[in-house]
Design a protein around this motif. Structure first.
Motif, PDB file in Angstrom:
ATOM      1  N   ALA A 297       0.814  -1.210   0.000  1.00  0.00           N
ATOM      2  CA  ALA A 297       0.000   0.000   0.000  1.00  0.00           C
ATOM      3  C   ALA A 297       0.849   1.263   0.000  1.00  0.00           C
ATOM      4  N   ALA A 298       1.971   1.234   0.727  1.00  0.00           N
ATOM      5  CA  ALA A 298       2.754   2.454   0.918  1.00  0.00           C
ATOM      6  C   ALA A 298       3.246   3.039  -0.399  1.00  0.00           C
ATOM      7  N   GLY A 299       3.913   2.227  -1.209  1.00  0.00           N
ATOM      8  CA  GLY A 299       4.453   2.744  -2.453  1.00  0.00           C
ATOM      9  C   GLY A 299       3.377   3.290  -3.371  1.00  0.00           C
ATOM     10  N   MET A 300       2.271   2.564  -3.487  1.00  0.00           N
ATOM     11  CA  MET A 300       1.187   3.016  -4.352  1.00  0.00           C
ATOM     12  C   MET A 300       0.530   4.289  -3.817  1.00  0.00           C
ATOM     13  N   LEU A 301       0.326   4.349  -2.504  1.00  0.00           N
ATOM     14  CA  LEU A 301      -0.283   5.537  -1.919  1.00  0.00           C
ATOM     15  C   LEU A 301       0.617   6.760  -2.047  1.00  0.00           C
ATOM     16  N   ILE A 302       1.920   6.563  -1.807  1.00  0.00           N
ATOM     17  CA  ILE A 302       2.845   7.688  -1.930  1.00  0.00           C
ATOM     18  C   ILE A 302       2.902   8.170  -3.370  1.00  0.00           C
TER      19      ILE A 302
ATOM     20  N   SER B  46       0.460   8.052  -5.447  1.00  0.00           N
ATOM     21  CA  SER B  46      -0.815   8.666  -5.836  1.00  0.00           C
ATOM     22  C   SER B  46      -1.181   9.893  -5.016  1.00  0.00           C
ATOM     23  N   VAL B  47      -0.901   9.893  -3.692  1.00  0.00           N
ATOM     24  CA  VAL B  47      -1.339  11.020  -2.852  1.00  0.00           C
ATOM     25  C   VAL B  47      -0.190  11.784  -2.218  1.00  0.00           C
ATOM     26  N   GLY B  48       1.029  11.259  -2.306  1.00  0.00           N
ATOM     27  CA  GLY B  48       2.182  11.947  -1.734  1.00  0.00           C
ATOM     28  C   GLY B  48       2.480  11.508  -0.312  1.00  0.00           C
ATOM     29  N   TYR B  49       3.635  11.927   0.161  1.00  0.00           N
ATOM     30  CA  TYR B  49       4.090  11.528   1.494  1.00  0.00           C
ATOM     31  C   TYR B  49       3.190  12.067   2.600  1.00  0.00           C
TER      32      TYR B  49
ATOM     33  N   TYR C 125      -0.189  11.199   7.430  1.00  0.00           N
ATOM     34  CA  TYR C 125      -1.348  11.592   8.232  1.00  0.00           C
ATOM     35  C   TYR C 125      -2.262  10.379   8.480  1.00  0.00           C
ATOM     36  N   ALA C 126      -2.509   9.615   7.418  1.00  0.00           N
ATOM     37  CA  ALA C 126      -3.389   8.442   7.542  1.00  0.00           C
ATOM     38  C   ALA C 126      -2.774   7.385   8.450  1.00  0.00           C
TER      39      ALA C 126
END
Length: 435
Positions: free
Chosen positions: A171-176, A178-181, A186-187
């Motif tokens: 999840a981390a790589g994909m989320l970063i 798509s939405v940034g660090y 925060y999440a």
């Protein structure tokens, strides 16, 4: 009279739920801190490898001192809310808040100030995480499990580690991407806060040991950790800790720079890394979970030696390949069998912990498992990157791209752990009762 759980004591479903929830959440936070925090510094502050080494070292020192002090304090605590519970509940809540605040250091425009602040922010987060997880939570899992249940508990805890690693890596790589660090951190902080509050509120403890009216002062008991008598009385434990220290140094030479290496030297994306990382974690679970079950029944020393050799060969292979399938295979051998070593060694270690001082001795483990390896390992890695790395400029800051030698040197250093393992002797290799 001993307050250790008897072999007939069963861990309740409620306790298993609390254990899994806190373990998964804590391991997600640690996995992100151990990997994506370093990448965050490289991407947003400076590509110089030295700040990563400083951050890892300061975090390790903080974690060790915190676990030593708070572990000893939790051993001595006698409150209306319990022995370990207050440290776990309030520690997780503060851990979540400090994680939310961590990425704000990127707003600082002066690089030297930003580096200082990111080191301090990481250390603050580590203080709360180590209080809650390393000191209190780990001691609680030992408190509620009888000796013949600890291998099973370690298997479940390591299953939680794998679930957390899969979530963090996939999840981390994909989320970063798509939405940034910032939104990602925060999440993550919000999840740690909420789960820690809910699970910590549900946590129950076994009856607290009676207060000893002749109990020594906190500092006298803390100082006993470093006496020669403690070493002589726990010889097998310290030999095992020496093994953990050497193998951990080898891992820390390359691990803090792993994602930076894969993204910038090999050339994969964060999403590619998520796919590879997820495959590695799933494959590793298939090795380490049975390994934890066998740890209670077979020769731990032989199992740890075999797994260490396979892991080291995997680390060398990782330095030689660039395609996603081969990276996944090498990563599986490197990480999967490293975790298998950890499963067996931690199960063995908990058998050797003195019953009334588990929190305190888990603090000693942090010196060998965290502090020394995370000071020496990343420093060696940083020196290798500066000597052999590829010069680069990012955000106007000069630095270096990590190169394969960090994995090769790290694997060779890890193999030196076979030396203390040899001196454990066959009589120590089978499951031992608590000291």
């Amino acid at each position: 009279m001993s307050n250790s759980p008897s072999s007939s004591t069963r861990i309740t479903p409620r306790a298993w739920f609390v254990m899994a929830a806190l373990a998964i959440t804590g391991q997600i936070a640690w996995a992100v801190e151990n990997s994506w925090f370093n990448t965050f510094v490289y991407d947003t502050i400076t590509p110089d490898p030295r700040p990563v080494a400083w951050m890892v070292a300061c975090s390790a020192i903080t974690a060790t001192l915190t676990t030593l002090l708070m572990g000893t304090l939790s051993d001595r605590a006698h409150t209306r809310w319990g022995r370990r519970r207050p440290f776990i509940l309030f520690g997780y809540i503060c851990w979540g808040i400090s994680t939310i605040l961590f990425p704000t250091v990127a707003y600082i425009k002066v690089t030297s100030v930003a580096v200082v602040m990111v080191v301090l922010a990481d250390s603050l987060m580590t203080f709360f995480g180590s209080t809650a997880n390393d000191a209190a939570f780990n001691a609680w899992t030992a408190d509620i499990a009888a000796s013949d249940q600890r291998g099973r508990v370690e298997g479940v805890l390591n299953l939680s580690v794998f679930i957390a690693q899969i979530v963090a890596m996939v999840a981390a790589g994909m989320l970063i991407d798509s939405v940034g660090y910032f939104i990602f951190f925060y999440a993550l902080g919000a999840i740690v806060l909420v789960v820690g509050w809910v699970a910590g509120s549900l946590l129950r403890e076994p009856p607290q040991p009676a207060v000893d009216v002749h109990q020594r002062s906190f500092w006298a008991e803390f100082g006993e950790l470093f006496s020669l008598d403690t070493l002589r009385q726990n010889r097998a434990l310290f030999i095992l800790l020496l093994f953990i220290m050497i193998t951990s140094i080898g891992m820390q030479i390359s691990f803090p720079y792993m994602i930076v290496y894969l993204l910038n030297y090999v050339g994969i994306t964060k999403t590619d890394f998520s796919i590879v990382g997820g495959a590695v974690m799933v494959g590793s679970a298939l090795v380490a979970i049975p390994f934890g079950m066998l740890a209670d029944r077979w020769n731990k020393r032989a199992m740890m030696a075999i797994a260490l050799v396979v892991s080291s060969l995997g680390g060398i292979l990782l330095s030689l390949v660039k395609t996603l399938p081969l990276l996944a295979t090498a990563g599986f051998l490197w990480q999967g069998f490293a975790v298998a070593v950890s499963v067996a060694s931690v199960a063995w270690l908990k058998d050797l912990l003195p019953e009334q001082n588990r929190g305190k001795f888990l603090g000693i483990r942090m010196i060998f498992w965290i502090a020394i390896p995370m000071i020496i390992g990343p420093a060696i890695g940083s020196a290798l990157i500066q000597a052999y790395g590829i010069p680069t400029v990012s955000n106007g800051e000069a630095g270096f791209i990590p190169v394969p030698i960090i994995f090769q040197v790290g694997s060779l250093v890890s193999l030196l752990g076979l030396l203390p393992l040899f001196f454990t002797g066959k009589k120590h290799a089978n499951r031992l009762p608590s000291a």
